[in-house]
Design an enzyme around this catalytic site. Structure first.
Site, PDB file in Angstrom:
ATOM      1  N   ASP A  84       0.856  -1.186   0.000  1.00 23.92           N
ATOM      2  CA  ASP A  84       0.000   0.000   0.000  1.00 23.92           C
ATOM      3  C   ASP A  84       0.891   1.234   0.000  1.00 23.92           C
ATOM      4  O   ASP A  84       2.077   1.166   0.348  1.00 23.92           O
ATOM      5  CB  ASP A  84      -0.927   0.024   1.212  1.00 23.92           C
ATOM      6  CG  ASP A  84      -1.887   1.220   1.189  1.00 23.92           C
ATOM      7  OD1 ASP A  84      -2.565   1.398   0.161  1.00 23.92           O
ATOM      8  OD2 ASP A  84      -1.949   1.968   2.173  1.00 23.92           O
ATOM      9  N   SER A  85       0.296   2.380  -0.343  1.00 24.82           N
ATOM     10  CA  SER A  85       1.035   3.628  -0.306  1.00 24.82           C
ATOM     11  C   SER A  85       1.343   4.054   1.120  1.00 24.82           C
ATOM     12  O   SER A  85       2.180   4.931   1.337  1.00 24.82           O
ATOM     13  CB  SER A  85       0.232   4.731  -1.004  1.00 24.82           C
ATOM     14  OG  SER A  85      -0.998   4.946  -0.340  1.00 24.82           O
ATOM     15  N   CYS A 117      -4.150  -1.100  -2.482  1.00 26.12           N
ATOM     16  CA  CYS A 117      -4.209   0.349  -2.672  1.00 26.12           C
ATOM     17  C   CYS A 117      -5.052   0.599  -3.913  1.00 26.12           C
ATOM     18  O   CYS A 117      -4.712   0.122  -5.004  1.00 26.12           O
ATOM     19  CB  CYS A 117      -2.799   0.915  -2.859  1.00 26.12           C
ATOM     20  SG  CYS A 117      -2.747   2.680  -3.283  1.00 26.12           S
ATOM     21  N   GLU A 134      -2.901   9.344   7.584  1.00 24.53           N
ATOM     22  CA  GLU A 134      -1.457   9.118   7.653  1.00 24.53           C
ATOM     23  C   GLU A 134      -0.804   9.947   8.759  1.00 24.53           C
ATOM     24  O   GLU A 134       0.245   9.574   9.284  1.00 24.53           O
ATOM     25  CB  GLU A 134      -0.806   9.436   6.306  1.00 24.53           C
ATOM     26  CG  GLU A 134      -1.075   8.404   5.225  1.00 24.53           C
ATOM     27  CD  GLU A 134      -0.323   7.101   5.429  1.00 24.53           C
ATOM     28  OE1 GLU A 134       0.807   7.137   5.948  1.00 24.53           O
ATOM     29  OE2 GLU A 134      -0.867   6.037   5.083  1.00 24.53           O
ATOM     30  N   CYS A 181     -10.967   3.256  -0.921  1.00 20.55           N
ATOM     31  CA  CYS A 181      -9.583   3.514  -0.522  1.00 20.55           C
ATOM     32  C   CYS A 181      -9.379   2.706   0.749  1.00 20.55           C
ATOM     33  O   CYS A 181     -10.208   2.779   1.674  1.00 20.55           O
ATOM     34  CB  CYS A 181      -9.341   4.998  -0.267  1.00 20.55           C
ATOM     35  SG  CYS A 181      -7.693   5.346   0.427  1.00 20.55           S
ATOM     36  N   THR A 182      -8.317   1.944   0.808  1.00 13.22           N
ATOM     37  CA  THR A 182      -8.131   1.065   1.956  1.00 13.22           C
ATOM     38  C   THR A 182      -7.775   1.815   3.230  1.00 13.22           C
ATOM     39  O   THR A 182      -7.760   1.232   4.312  1.00 13.22           O
ATOM     40  CB  THR A 182      -7.070  -0.010   1.652  1.00 13.22           C
ATOM     41  OG1 THR A 182      -5.857   0.618   1.215  1.00 13.22           O
ATOM     42  CG2 THR A 182      -7.574  -0.951   0.564  1.00 13.22           C
ATOM     43  N   HIS A 183      -7.491   3.110   3.122  1.00  7.37           N
ATOM     44  CA  HIS A 183      -7.319   3.935   4.319  1.00  7.37           C
ATOM     45  C   HIS A 183      -8.655   4.225   5.012  1.00  7.37           C
ATOM     46  O   HIS A 183      -8.718   4.376   6.235  1.00  7.37           O
ATOM     47  CB  HIS A 183      -6.675   5.282   3.966  1.00  7.37           C
ATOM     48  CG  HIS A 183      -5.214   5.246   3.703  1.00  7.37           C
ATOM     49  ND1 HIS A 183      -4.673   4.711   2.559  1.00  7.37           N
ATOM     50  CD2 HIS A 183      -4.154   5.702   4.430  1.00  7.37           C
ATOM     51  CE1 HIS A 183      -3.360   4.825   2.581  1.00  7.37           C
ATOM     52  NE2 HIS A 183      -3.016   5.435   3.705  1.00  7.37           N
TER      53      HIS A 183
END
Length: 279
Positions: A11-12, A74, A159, A193-195
């Site tokens: 992932d990012s 991602c 983040e 979005c996996t976030h």
């Protein structure tokens, strides 16, 4: 570094941990290597070429650690880099490797969640602009009406560890209102979005109770189980010692570890890597 042939999960940043946890829950016996490109996150506002470059560097690094199979956990990387990696990069030097994304498995089943046949897709600017969900959902469920909304400030909030603080509510409501203003008949919202599952409680708090909020973790994990059952030649290459290793491209590994430890019972100890070396 892990020995053997682990499944790679990329992932990012930390968002892919929401998918990684679901994968480990459904396939606990395998070895895994997780890589977060936190040093270059977020990906959402970057160009196609940059996202492909960054993603391919990370995938190549994971191949070198022994991963024959990499999951792009991602959405932005899946939308902007996966096709090029699968069709152009892998055939050149890594024809025996596989890279899978999160968009297609989600598009296959999202129609099962809606009664009104109207769904909302919340994603990064890059994912929304790519049109990947519109194309994939049209392929599997042409009767669905899809509305998209970019949420460019959500990943930076997550983040930077601000997702569970009161200030995040303003930006959660801002983008939800913009989405729901497109149609009052939306009854299902996909967190593309996996976030975003880290904001799921706040998202639900700002929506009517009848609206389904769908995260991707279990969907992607179930799809991976099916993939390995159908591709025994890959399944048999993977080592199964129950090991997990975490890597990040940001040198502040304790910060990554704090986030990652929210998803796993054991304290996570990650290692810093520079994925550009040798790429």
């Amino acid at each position: 570094m892990l020995s053997g042939s682990p499944i790679g999960v990329f992932d990012s940043g930390i968002g892919g941990l929401t998918v990684f946890r679901s994968i480990v829950e459904q396939l606990p016996g395998y070895d895994y290597l997780y890589l977060g490109d936190n040093g270059r996150a977020p990906y959402g506002n970057r160009s196609f070429n940059t996202i492909h470059k960054y993603t391919w560097e990370c995938v190549q690094w994971m191949f070198k650690q022994g991963c024959p199979l990499v999951i792009l956990a991602c959405n932005t990387a899946s939308a902007k880099a996966l096709r090029t990696i699968q069709q152009q990069d892998l055939p050149k030097d890594n024809a025996d490797k596989r890279v899978l994304g999160v968009i297609r498995p989600t598009a296959e089943v999202i129609g099962d969640y809606t009664k009104t046949k109207q769904i909302g897709v919340l994603g990064t600017k890059g994912t929304v602009q790519s049109g990947s969900y519109l194309l994939e959902i049209e392929h599997f469920s042409p009767d669905l009406k899809v509305y998209q909304q970019a949420c460019p400030l959500w990943v930076p909030l997550i983040e930077n560890g601000e997702y569970n603080k009161p200030g995040a509510d303003y930006y959660v409501k801002l983008y939800l209102d913009q989405l729901m203003n497109q149609s009052s008949d939306i009854d299902t919202i996909l967190l593309a979005c996996t976030h975003y599952p880290l904001l799921q409680d706040k998202i639900k708090a700002h929506l009517p109770g009848h609206i389904n909020v769908v995260a991707q973790g279990d969907i992607v994990a179930t799809s991976l189980v099916d993939y390995l059952q159908r591709h025994l030649e890959m399944e048999q290459r993977l080592t199964k010692n129950g090991n997990r290793q975490f890597y990040t491209t940001i040198d502040d590994t304790p910060d990554f570890d704090r986030h990652a430890s929210l998803f796993f019972a054991d304290n996570v100890k990650s290692e810093y890597v520079d994925v550009r070396e040798g790429c």
